[in-house]
Design an enzyme around this catalytic site. Sequence first.
Site, mmCIF file in Angstrom:
data_model
loop_
_atom_site.group_PDB
_atom_site.id
_atom_site.type_symbol
_atom_site.label_atom_id
_atom_site.label_comp_id
_atom_site.label_asym_id
_atom_site.label_seq_id
_atom_site.Cartn_x
_atom_site.Cartn_y
_atom_site.Cartn_z
ATOM 1 N N SER A 1 0.872 -1.184 0.000
ATOM 2 C CA SER A 1 0.000 0.000 0.000
ATOM 3 C C SER A 1 0.898 1.219 0.000
ATOM 4 O O SER A 1 2.075 1.128 0.388
ATOM 5 C CB SER A 1 -0.851 -0.006 1.282
ATOM 6 N N TYR B 1 -2.092 -1.436 10.401
ATOM 7 C CA TYR B 1 -2.049 -1.508 8.932
ATOM 8 C C TYR B 1 -0.730 -0.931 8.408
ATOM 9 O O TYR B 1 -0.048 -1.544 7.591
ATOM 10 C CB TYR B 1 -3.248 -0.736 8.365
HETATM 11 P P1 NAD Z 1 -11.352 -6.459 0.104
HETATM 12 O O1 NAD Z 1 -11.906 -6.319 1.471
HETATM 13 O O2 NAD Z 1 -12.240 -6.151 -1.075
HETATM 14 O O3 NAD Z 1 -10.754 -7.916 -0.112
HETATM 15 C C1 NAD Z 1 -9.973 -8.538 0.872
HETATM 16 C C2 NAD Z 1 -9.836 -10.004 0.554
HETATM 17 O O4 NAD Z 1 -9.075 -10.623 1.596
HETATM 18 C C3 NAD Z 1 -11.180 -10.742 0.501
HETATM 19 O O5 NAD Z 1 -11.149 -11.718 -0.512
HETATM 20 C C4 NAD Z 1 -11.243 -11.432 1.874
HETATM 21 O O6 NAD Z 1 -12.056 -12.591 1.906
HETATM 22 C C5 NAD Z 1 -9.768 -11.775 2.049
HETATM 23 N N1 NAD Z 1 -9.433 -12.087 3.435
HETATM 24 C C6 NAD Z 1 -9.634 -11.348 4.550
HETATM 25 N N2 NAD Z 1 -9.212 -12.018 5.635
HETATM 26 C C7 NAD Z 1 -8.714 -13.211 5.194
HETATM 27 C C8 NAD Z 1 -8.138 -14.336 5.836
HETATM 28 N N3 NAD Z 1 -7.961 -14.400 7.159
HETATM 29 N N4 NAD Z 1 -7.766 -15.381 5.064
HETATM 30 C C9 NAD Z 1 -7.943 -15.364 3.723
HETATM 31 N N5 NAD Z 1 -8.491 -14.319 3.063
HETATM 32 C C10 NAD Z 1 -8.865 -13.258 3.805
HETATM 33 O O7 NAD Z 1 -10.043 -5.528 0.092
HETATM 34 P P2 NAD Z 1 -9.231 -4.824 -1.097
HETATM 35 O O8 NAD Z 1 -9.457 -3.375 -1.004
HETATM 36 O O9 NAD Z 1 -9.437 -5.520 -2.394
HETATM 37 O O10 NAD Z 1 -7.737 -5.064 -0.573
HETATM 38 C C11 NAD Z 1 -6.887 -6.070 -1.069
HETATM 39 C C12 NAD Z 1 -5.466 -5.738 -0.672
HETATM 40 O O11 NAD Z 1 -5.070 -4.499 -1.238
HETATM 41 C C13 NAD Z 1 -5.258 -5.608 0.834
HETATM 42 O O12 NAD Z 1 -4.020 -6.175 1.212
HETATM 43 C C14 NAD Z 1 -5.230 -4.110 1.050
HETATM 44 O O13 NAD Z 1 -4.518 -3.742 2.189
HETATM 45 C C15 NAD Z 1 -4.545 -3.664 -0.229
HETATM 46 N N6 NAD Z 1 -4.795 -2.278 -0.582
HETATM 47 C C16 NAD Z 1 -6.053 -1.830 -0.789
HETATM 48 C C17 NAD Z 1 -6.244 -0.505 -1.113
HETATM 49 C C18 NAD Z 1 -7.607 0.059 -1.360
HETATM 50 O O14 NAD Z 1 -7.726 1.289 -1.449
HETATM 51 N N7 NAD Z 1 -8.643 -0.749 -1.505
HETATM 52 C C19 NAD Z 1 -5.145 0.356 -1.236
HETATM 53 C C20 NAD Z 1 -3.878 -0.135 -1.019
HETATM 54 C C21 NAD Z 1 -3.705 -1.471 -0.690
#
Ligand code: NAD
Length: 271
Positions: A152, A165
Site C-alpha cells: 500500500s 495496517y
Molecule cells: P477487500 O476487502 O475487497 O478484499 C480482501 C480479501 O481478503 C477478501 O477476498 C477477503 O475474503 C480476504 N481475506 C480477509 N481475511 C482473510 C483471511 N484471514 N484469510 C484469507 N483471506 C482473507 O479488500 P481490497 O481493497 O481488495 O484489498 C486487497 C489488498 O489491497 C489488501 O491487502 C489491502 O490492504 C490492499 N490495498 C487496498 C487498497 C484500497 O484502497 N482498496 C489500497 C492499497 C492497498
Amino acid sequence: MTSVSSQLQKPLSGKVAVVTGSTSGIGLGLARALAEAGADVMLNGFGDADGIECERAAIEDAFGVRARYSAADMTKPDEIAAMVGAAEAELGACDIVVNNAGIQFVAPVEEFPEAKWEAIVAINLSASFYTARAALPGMRTRGYGRIVNIASAHGLVASPFKAAYVAAKHGVVGLTKVIGLETAEDDNITCNAICPGYVRTPLVEGQIADQAKAHNMSEDEVIREVILASQPNKRFVDIAEIGALVLMLCSNAGQSITGAALPIDGGWVAR
Ligand code: NAD
C-alpha cells in the site's frame, strides 16, 4: 505444444498463480487478469460459497484456464502451506504468488484492540512470509517464480489511526527486500511490492461510510476531502491498472525488477 501466436496472446500460459484474498476487490481483479493472460489460478478468501463457486466457474469459462479455490485462513500458517501444496498437487505448480489478502481497522494507538492488531499483522504481513516460505522451493526447482506483495502507499508513508495496517504494510516492504535479495542470484525469481493508493473496493467503501458518519459529511465530501485528500491526482486507482503492473512483473521484461516497492498512487508518496 503452445504456438507462438497463443504465447503472445496468453503470455502466462502454463503458469500457475495463487492469489490470496481473491474472492473480492483487488484480489479478484488480479486473479481474473492473470487468468486472462493464460495462468491457471488458485483463488482464496472468505465469502458466500455459492458466490465464490460462481466466480471460479466464470474464470474457467471466460479464459479457458483451470481455476481452483482454497479456503485457507491467512492467519493459519499450516493452512497457508496446505494452499500452496494444493496448487502444486492440483494445478502442477505454484509459479506466481500474489499476496493480496488484507484487512483494515482504524483507531488511536491507545485504544487499538489487541485482537485487531494481531489479526492485521497476521493477515497483512505474516501470511506473505508463510506463502513465500512454502512456494520458494518449487520456484527454485522450476527456475521461474514471481512473488508480488500487494502492500500500500501505507507501506511507504503513514497516516494516523492505522497503526497495525501501516506497521504491517511497512513490514511487507521490508520482507519484499529480503526475499528479493535472497533470490537475486536465482534464475528468474523476483519478489516485489506494489503500493497502491486508494482503490474503490469493499474495504474502502467501509472506510467511506465510517468517515461520513464520524465527520457528519456526505459520502461524496468524504471521498473528495478525506479519502482522496492525500492522492494528488484526486481519483481512485483502477484495479485494471494494478493488474497491468502485476502482468508486467510476471513477464520476462520484469526479470530485473526485484526487491522493489512500486507506488501506483497518483503521486501520493511523491509529496
Ligand atoms: P477487500 O476487502 O475487497 O478484499 C480482501 C480479501 O481478503 C477478501 O477476498 C477477503 O475474503 C480476504 N481475506 C480477509 N481475511 C482473510 C483471511 N484471514 N484469510 C484469507 N483471506 C482473507 O479488500 P481490497 O481493497 O481488495 O484489498 C486487497 C489488498 O489491497 C489488501 O491487502 C489491502 O490492504 C490492499 N490495498 C487496498 C487498497 C484500497 O484502497 N482498496 C489500497 C492499497 C492497498
